[in-house]
Scaffold this active site. Structure first.
Site: not given
Length: 434
Positions: A187, A232, A276, A412
């Site tokens: 990733k 986050e 992910e 996105e």
């Protein structure tokens, strides 16, 4: 905005006198911000703001967090702190913003304000922080709080593509997928930027007010010109307890209640997004676990609802086992797989090559730390850096894995730009076609 008239670095014998007292205060925090140099950390209307600047600690390079932590321990070790409130954010605090990359030209900073206004759990306080020259024994002067400023319209900033424009971004995503298929890494997170110009200083306070109004469940922050609303939590330390929230996996909101529920359900069942997310959680656990006596994670990812997006989320909570401070843990966990990739070092090299620009403080740690080493730090997402010349650089990125589709990842990023472009008065991007 980014400071050029910063206070000199703290001398070896820098001593601070800190007094925190409870106050009866009901006015919102944001209207009291300095419009030119706001310092803010807030969620759901609670948090702290800073006014003025007593000192700052500036660092660069691979040891930027460790150097900042060392200097902070020295400053706090000499400080005279009288905290009569004892809540997170009271007493001596510094607001911090850390550059993402070791090689970044951006300065990492801890800023200690002259006055801190705070509100938490129905209580409010004021902290006054002063430099003491050693010979002075004068009592602390009474604190005069600034009157809340009248509400202003958000400024009008026209954004245009910066480094890595849309067509170049989709090419970079396609190349990243090819490298993943070749087995080079699992990733990588690729970002792009948009750039505009802010023509009025007072607009910065108005932009923060809009972020706080529109995204109350995020960490709304402002440190040295870096402003944003991050969902986050990188790490939070409070009297020996450590917690974090990992986000990875994203879907846009639906146009009505039924489609919204459907998109959340599809996200929760998406093989791509779950894979992910698992990589991001594994990364966070692996870096936090050595510092804890116990670390628990949510049994399954849950869908986190924001005004414009759904995210897959996992909460971590544990007990510190080695006496680490918040800055020690920031150093250990940054950069997470959620903003870099897996394996970390290979992903970071790919980011440097495929993005081709300096992220600055985007996706770096942002938050605050107190004299005991406790603090709250988020990942600087949904954010922009505002420079002294009025340049506004906003950033958004996506996690790229085996089955990522370049045009979907571009869409996105458009959705992730929405909080900042709307805070600066630009129209929101068109929703992606389902």
């Amino acid at each position: 905005m980014t400071r050029t008239d910063a206070a000199a670095p703290p001398a070896a014998d820098t001593r601070l006198r800190v007094r925190t007292v409870a106050v009866d205060e009901t006015a919102p925090l944001v209207p009291r911000l300095d419009p030119r140099h706001p310092l803010l950390w807030m969620r759901r209307g609670e948090g702290i703001i800073g006014l003025g600047e007593v000192l700052r600690i500036e660092t660069h390079g691979p040891n930027r967090v460790a150097d900042a932590a060392r200097e902070w321990r020295r400053v706090t070790g000499l400080a005279d702190v009288d905290d009569r409130v004892g809540l997170p954010g009271s007493g001596l605090v510094a607001f911090g913003a850390i550059a993402f990359a070791d090689e970044s030209a951006a300065t990492s900073v801890l800023v200690v304000p002259e006055i801190v206004l705070g509100r938490r759990d129905g209580r409010a306080w004021v902290t006054r922080i002063e430099l003491v020259d050693g010979a002075s024994a004068a009592p602390t002067a009474p604190v005069e709080l600034p009157a809340p400023a009248p509400k202003r319209d958000v400024p009008r900033v026209r954004f245009a593509p910066g480094a890595l424009p849309p067509e170049a971004y989709t090419d970079a995503v396609a190349e990243a997928v090819r490298r993943i298929d070749d087995g080079r890494f699992e990733k990588v997170v690729l970002a792009r930027e948009i750039v505009g110009t802010l023509h009025e200083d007072a607009g910065l306070r108005a932009a923060l007010a809009k972020l706080a109004d529109d995204y109350p469940d995020t960490w709304v922050f402002a440190v040295d010109g870096l402003i944003g609303a991050s969902p986050e939590t990188l790490v939070r330390v409070d009297h020996g307890t450590v917690s974090a929230r990992v986000l990875a996996g994203t879907a846009s909101r639906g146009q009505d209640a039924a489609s919204d529920r459907d998109r959340a359900a599809r996200l929760a069942a998406s093989h791509k997004d779950l894979a992910e997310h698992a990589l991001a959680v594994e990364s966070a656990v692996a870096t936090l676990a050595p510092h804890t006596a116990r670390l628990d994670a949510s049994p399954e990812p849950f869908t986190l609802q924001l005004p414009n997006l759904w995210h897959l989320a996992t909460d971590l909570k544990g007990t510190l086992g080695d006496g680490s401070s918040a800055l020690d843990l920031v150093r250990a966990v940054h950069p997470t797989a959620a903003v870099a990739g897996t394996p970390r070092n290979v992903a970071l090299a790919a980011i440097t090559e495929l993005e081709g620009f300096d992220r600055g403080r985007y996706a770096g740690p942002v938050g605050w730390v107190d004299a005991d080493g406790d603090g709250e730090w988020a990942i600087a997402l949904r954010c922009a850096q505002v420079s002294t010349d009025g340049t506004v650089r906003a950033y958004a990125g996506c996690g790229i894995v085996h089955d990522s589709v370049p045009v979907d990842e571009l869409a996105e990023t458009d959705m992730k730009f929405r909080p900042i472009v709307e805070a600066f008065g630009a129209p929101p991007p068109s929703p992606p076609v389902p």
